[in-house]
Scaffold this motif. Sequence first.
Motif, PDB file in Angstrom:
ATOM      1  N   GLN A 123       0.696  -1.199  -0.079  1.00 19.94           N
ATOM      2  CA  GLN A 123       0.138  -0.140   0.108  1.00 19.94           C
ATOM      3  C   GLN A 123       0.832   1.188  -0.056  1.00 19.94           C
ATOM      4  O   GLN A 123       0.360   2.153  -0.697  1.00 19.94           O
ATOM      5  N   SER A 158       2.402   2.419  -3.761  1.00 23.45           N
ATOM      6  CA  SER A 158       1.689   2.789  -5.001  1.00 23.45           C
ATOM      7  C   SER A 158       0.811   3.911  -4.498  1.00 23.45           C
ATOM      8  O   SER A 158      -0.214   4.028  -3.685  1.00 23.45           O
ATOM      9  N   CYS A 204      -1.405   5.703  -9.655  1.00 29.79           N
ATOM     10  CA  CYS A 204      -0.388   5.373 -10.200  1.00 29.79           C
ATOM     11  C   CYS A 204       0.284   4.142  -9.481  1.00 29.79           C
ATOM     12  O   CYS A 204       0.869   4.257  -8.556  1.00 29.79           O
ATOM     13  N   SER A 205       0.463   2.975 -10.046  1.00 28.37           N
ATOM     14  CA  SER A 205       0.849   1.656  -9.429  1.00 28.37           C
ATOM     15  C   SER A 205       2.295   1.486  -9.615  1.00 28.37           C
ATOM     16  O   SER A 205       2.917   0.613  -9.043  1.00 28.37           O
ATOM     17  N   CYS A 234       4.933   7.531 -12.808  1.00 23.00           N
ATOM     18  CA  CYS A 234       4.101   8.132 -13.596  1.00 23.00           C
ATOM     19  C   CYS A 234       4.249   9.473 -14.094  1.00 23.00           C
ATOM     20  O   CYS A 234       3.561  10.304 -14.298  1.00 23.00           O
TER      21      CYS A 234
END
Length: 147
Positions: free
Chosen positions: A24, A27, A31-32, A59
């Motif tokens: 968690q 990310s 935007c992973s 990202c």
Amino acid sequence: MKTGMIAVVLAAFAALLATTGTAQAESAPGCSGTVEIGSTAYVDYGGQHIASVKQFKGCGKNWAYVYAWQGFVDSGKGFTLRTAIGAFGSASQQEADRYLGLTIGHHNQRELWSTGTDTLDTCTAAFGAVVIDGADHTPDNHTSIRC
């Protein structure tokens, strides 16, 4: 045989739980593919670490992240997290020129991401603050400056 199978299932479940909590913080919303940059900073209050502050990139943006530690949450003090990306003219500069992506959390929200900022070509640091209900000051800190 049955006992061995139960042990394997429990071990797999424990491993899943351990990795879920960590993922968690890796990310940003929407935007992973974020990666931590710079050093983690710690917000202190009453001689104890109460929160962590991290900076991420991904990202095409920079992201600030602040996380209230369980020990502080368990203290029962009410709080509100704040985070932002500070933009600097150089790595040796003492004060940020401006703050971008400022985000203010909900009361007692445990973790908080800033909005993404278009600052990958700028010297930046993540800032985090913990506004504690009834406290006479707001403890804060920032990560190392990354250029």
